[in-house]
Write a protein that holds these residues in place. Structure first.
Motif, short mmCIF file in Angstrom:
data_model
loop_
_atom_site.label_atom_id
_atom_site.label_comp_id
_atom_site.label_asym_id
_atom_site.label_seq_id
_atom_site.Cartn_x
_atom_site.Cartn_y
_atom_site.Cartn_z
N GLY A 183 0.66 -0.75 0.16
CA GLY A 183 -0.43 -0.05 0.12
C GLY A 183 1.22 1.50 0.30
N GLY A 184 2.51 1.26 0.07
CA GLY A 184 3.50 2.41 0.77
C GLY A 184 4.50 2.25 1.46
N PRO A 185 5.07 3.11 1.68
CA PRO A 185 5.84 3.17 2.47
C PRO A 185 5.31 3.87 3.95
N GLY A 186 6.18 3.59 5.16
CA GLY A 186 5.58 3.72 5.77
C GLY A 186 5.59 2.40 7.39
N ARG A 187 5.45 1.17 6.65
CA ARG A 187 5.65 0.10 7.93
C ARG A 187 7.23 -0.29 8.28
N MET A 188 6.99 -0.54 9.72
CA MET A 188 8.01 -0.36 10.90
C MET A 188 7.94 -1.60 10.88
N ILE A 189 8.42 -3.33 9.94
CA ILE A 189 8.51 -4.37 10.62
C ILE A 189 9.25 -5.36 10.68
N GLN A 190 9.63 -6.60 11.83
CA GLN A 190 10.85 -7.04 11.29
C GLN A 190 12.25 -6.73 12.63
N PRO A 191 12.30 -6.89 13.68
CA PRO A 191 13.41 -7.24 14.36
C PRO A 191 14.67 -6.73 13.85
N LEU A 192 15.42 -5.50 14.44
CA LEU A 192 16.04 -4.97 14.06
C LEU A 192 17.15 -5.83 13.33
N PRO A 193 18.29 -6.69 14.01
CA PRO A 193 18.75 -7.21 13.46
C PRO A 193 18.43 -8.00 12.13
N PHE A 194 17.48 -8.36 12.30
CA PHE A 194 17.01 -8.52 10.43
C PHE A 194 15.90 -7.62 9.87
N ARG A 195 16.20 -6.56 9.86
CA ARG A 195 14.94 -5.61 9.25
C ARG A 195 16.31 -5.29 7.70
N ALA A 196 15.46 -5.18 6.53
CA ALA A 196 16.08 -4.97 5.62
C ALA A 196 15.90 -3.36 5.56
N PRO A 197 17.11 -2.91 4.94
CA PRO A 197 17.08 -2.21 4.21
C PRO A 197 15.84 -0.18 3.84
N GLU A 198 14.92 -1.61 3.20
CA GLU A 198 13.60 -1.03 2.29
C GLU A 198 12.79 -0.27 3.28
N VAL A 199 13.12 -1.22 4.92
CA VAL A 199 12.05 -1.25 5.87
C VAL A 199 12.85 0.33 6.71
N ILE A 200 13.91 0.67 6.92
CA ILE A 200 14.66 1.54 7.62
C ILE A 200 13.88 2.73 6.76
N LEU A 201 14.53 2.60 5.12
CA LEU A 201 14.05 3.92 5.01
C LEU A 201 13.40 4.16 4.45
N GLY A 202 12.14 3.50 5.16
CA GLY A 202 10.15 3.83 4.39
C GLY A 202 10.30 3.81 3.21
N LEU A 203 10.69 2.74 2.66
CA LEU A 203 10.47 2.60 0.90
C LEU A 203 9.39 1.92 0.93
N GLU A 204 9.17 1.10 -0.42
CA GLU A 204 7.76 0.38 -0.90
C GLU A 204 8.30 -1.10 0.36
N LEU A 205 7.33 -2.49 0.42
CA LEU A 205 7.81 -3.21 0.57
C LEU A 205 6.68 -4.61 -0.08
N ASP A 206 7.73 -5.75 -0.33
CA ASP A 206 7.33 -6.70 -0.83
C ASP A 206 7.49 -7.70 -0.20
N GLU A 207 7.69 -9.05 -0.32
CA GLU A 207 7.63 -10.36 0.04
C GLU A 207 9.76 -10.00 0.20
N ALA A 208 10.34 -9.18 -1.13
CA ALA A 208 11.66 -9.32 -0.60
C ALA A 208 12.31 -9.21 1.42
N VAL A 209 11.26 -8.71 1.63
CA VAL A 209 12.26 -8.04 3.20
C VAL A 209 12.23 -9.45 3.41
N ASP A 210 11.19 -10.98 3.01
CA ASP A 210 11.90 -12.65 3.86
C ASP A 210 13.17 -12.48 3.84
N MET A 211 13.35 -12.73 2.71
CA MET A 211 14.60 -13.23 1.64
C MET A 211 15.59 -12.16 2.16
#
Length: 743
Positions: A183-211
């Protein structure tokens, strides 16, 4: 006996050792607590009848438990044993708690590493575990789900004695549908040591965060590395140093220098990790492709030294290789800019868009306490806020209303000049549940079944934004404009028919609205369609199967709350029919039938003789001389009586109510257009609902007569507490344990 307790946002979880928790079909004996989190505890239990060991996750009855249940229900489309996901055997409600019964597994990957004193794992173990988790991620993608919380604590061995390296992915409390994350940027998910760069940067997210998280799990096989990354994740990805080759990296593992085969196999692992930890999520390897990687498919383990560990130095050096030519400067600059604007990267940003001057938005600050986050809109007459989605921009004009979780604003769509209603929520569980329910409604035609139409959703500066069609006024506001005078029979019939169509449609997709009240019924356009309405606000809506998990769920505002909700009994779609009956009576009387507390509602149960409908009509002297109007009013009273049956199994269904004489057979040309339904007539009705299943009599305040301009308590009791009743209590016991009103 010890007591298990944990703080919770909604309800404190307290379970005693050796306590027995009962579902419809099973009983679980609590033996010990295995772990606890933010929302409850996990206990090891024994199934009383089969003596089988089970893991029981016990949650407070809140939105987080609801979301996890919704995600676990989606997983039923998969075979958990084949795709390495934890198996849910059943769910139920017990004393106000949500209980999830899972298969019993062994230990988490983190606990295993701790037992091994955080020594790096063997290549064989890494390969086997990675392959199983890739299968799990590939299966989640097939049903459009993202786990969003992959870490060593959420990976469990099945049984190390029988299957030494067989694992499963657990804990879907943070899982979300892919479309919701997109739906767009702004969702803060994942514990910090395993957090994807796009989550930290507030970008759009998809299943790549799990990878990304899985890549970090592969690397985080050494405690020193995990500690080093806390607080400064992805520091290596911001480096502009030259990228050495994989051969250079292997020099950090001197044990491999003399073994060509082991050197090649370790290089295969490092190559896979490099693809899993690409900074650009579009370039990150997919689960299906990773399953075809040489490290997963081609390694000949018979040629590998069984005591070989992967060098920690070798793996740690890997993160310095993630900056490729297309990522070096761009990602570093974006990260630096983000860190300057974001006071704390671990929480969602609530800052205004970069193009806005914060200092110019101080004239009018409209804010609402949104439970887990504040929803604030900066609004000025000359400089209104613009909220942007992928495809549209919305100019905020004024706030129409507010609730527990946010605000509804009137907006203009910038490109089309169309008026829209924008519901702005904090990025919390409540907004997530409403989005999930609204997504289910897409299976229906909202215009044909009289439900509000969602045009799009998006995330903006940490908020969840839902764009709806613009409607007119609520039924409650309309009644207030009319000074709460009872409505005409024609209006009542037309509105009731449309709401019955809505309830029938919701039943067809297995959904319960659970919050039907005058505030959630809106006229479409009174000038063009005087009595056309739609049902709105699905923030409390739930799938039918979830409500049927057992007693203990407290839903519905108090004046429209069904008896089975008050008594803590099992629930189904009949709760909506009760609420609609109360709304129908509100239209007839101009006041709520039950504006008091739960105790007063139940107290009005009596054993007095039940007069006939003909006797009731004598309380409306205006109808005594008109046989047709007398019959038509009797049809209304008869329908209302069936809608307000105390026994939910005997309560009329929406499909049957649509065939009722009051809905189908009234000849409005023969009706006096100025006729009001007598309040006395309908007030007397509730004394007639006493059948074999129970007896109800209305409670009406002494100073709250129909037709007065004082506002009735139409929405009192939204947060009223109630004592839940154990499943094995008798009806008489339940009556005695009801929460009593304050003096």
């Amino acid at each position: 006996m010890g007591t298990v307790s944990s703080s919770h946002t909604r309800k404190r979880v307290e379970i005693k050792r050796h306590e027995i928790l009962s579902s419809k079909s099973s009983q679980y004996l609590v033996e010990k607590v295995l772990g606890e989190g933010c929302f409850g505890k996990v206990a090891q239990c024994t199934k009383v009848d089969t003596k089988e060991k089970m893991a029981l996750k016990i949650l407070g009855s809140d939105e987080s438990g609801t979301i996890e249940l919704l995600m676990l229900q989606e997983l039923r489309r998969l075979d958990p044993d084949k795709v390495n996901l934890v198996k849910l055997t059943e769910h139920f409600h017990y004393s106000g708690y949500v209980c999830l019964a899972f298969e019993m597994l062994d230990v988490t990957l983190y606990d295993y590493m701790r037992e091994m004193k955080f020594r790096p794992m063997h290549l064989f173990e890494i390969q086997m575990i990675t392959q199983q988790l890739l299968v799990a991620l590939n299966a989640l993608k097939s049903i459009g789900m993202v786990h969003a919380d992959i870490k060593p604590d959420n990976i469990m061995f099945i049984n190390r004695q029988r299957h030494s390296v067989m694992v499963k992915l657990i804990d879907f409390g943070m899982a979300r549908p892919l479309w919701l994350l997109q739906g767009g940027p702004g969702r803060m998910i994942q514990p910090l040591p395993f957090r994807a760069p796009e989550v930290i940067l507030g970008l759009e997210l998809d299943e790549a965060v799990d990878m990304w998280s899985l890549g970090c799990v592969l690397m985080n096989t050494h405690q020193e590395y995990i500690d080093a990354t806390k607080g400064t994740p992805h520091k290596c990805t911001e480096s502009n140093e030259p990228t050495p080759s994989l051969e250079d990296m292997l020099e950090f593992s001197p044990d491999l220098m003399g073994n060509i085969q082991e050197r090649k196999d370790t290089m295969a692992l490092l190559c896979l990790l490099k693809h899993m930890l690409k900074v650009d999520p579009e370039k990150r390897i997919k689960a299906s492709d990773a399953l075809e990687n040489h490290f997963i498919t081609k390694l000949q383990w018979k040629d590998i030294n069984p005591t070989l560990y992967v060098s920690p130095d070798c793996l740690t050096k890997l993160l310095g290789q993630l900056n490729e030519s297309t990522e070096n400067r761009t990602q570093s600059d974006r990260s630096a800019a983000d860190n300057n604007n974001r006071p704390d990267s671990s929480v969602p940003s609530k800052s205004l868009p970069a193009s806005r001057d914060v200092g110019t938005c101080t004239d009018d600050l409209l804010s609402a306490d949104g439970g887990t986050s504040d929803v604030s809109l900066c609004y000025r007459q000359k400089d209104s806020s613009i909220l942007s989605s992928k495809s549209s921009q919305y100019l905020v004009e004024k706030v129409l209303g507010e609730g527990c979780f946010g605000k509804v604003a009137q907006c203009t769509k910038v490109d089309t000049k169309e008026k829209m209603a924008l519901k702005i929520l904090g990025s919390d569980e409540s907004g997530t549940i409403e989005l999930l329910m609204l997504q289910e409604l897409r299976r229906l035609d909202p215009d044909k079944v009289n439900l509000v139409k969602l045009t799009e959703h998006f995330h903006y500066s940490g908020y969840v934004c839902l764009a709806f069609e613009m409607l007119d006024v609520t039924l409650y506001d309309y009644m207030r404009e009319m000074k709460f005078r009872p409505m005409h029979l024609f209006e009542i019939q037309m509105i009731t028919q449309q709401l019955l169509v809505a309830l029938n449609a919701l039943k067809s997709i297995g959904m319960v609205h659970a919050d039907i009240k005058p505030d959630n019924i809106m006229f479409i356009n009174r000038q063009r369609h005087s009595v056309m309405v739609k049902l709105i606000d699905f923030g409390m809506a739930r799938p039918l199967w979830l409500l049927q998990g057992g007693p203990g769920r407290m839903i519905q505002p108090l004046p429209f709350r069904a008896p089975e909700v008050i008594l803590g009994l099992e629930l189904d779609e009949a709760v909506d029919m009760w609420s609609l009956g109360c709304v129908l009576a509100f239209m007839c009387l101009g006041q709520s039938l039950y504006p008091g507390c739960e105790y007063k509602v139940i107290k009005e149960t009596s054993n007095e003789p039940t007069p006939s409908l003909e006797d009731m009509l004598e309380f409306s002297p205006d109808l005594m001389g008109n046989i047709q109007e007398r019959k038509d009013t009797m049809a209304l009273l008869c329908l209302l009586k069936h809608m307000l049956k105390v026994d939910p199994e005997k309560r009329i269904k929406a499909s049957d109510a649509l065939e009722n004489h009051f809905i189908t057979k009234l000849q409005w040309k023969d009706i006096n257009p100025t006729l009001y339904v007598s309040p006395d007539c309908l007030t007397k009705l509730l004394g007639q609902l006493n059948e074999s299943t129970g007896k109800f009599k209305p409670w009406v305040g002494e100073n709250n007569e129909a037709g007065t301009s004082d506002e009735p308590s139409g929405t009192d009791g939204l947060n009223e507490a109630s004592t839940s009743v154990p499943e094995n209590r008798t009806q008489s016991d339940r009556k005695g344990s009801l929460l009593r009103c304050s003096p």
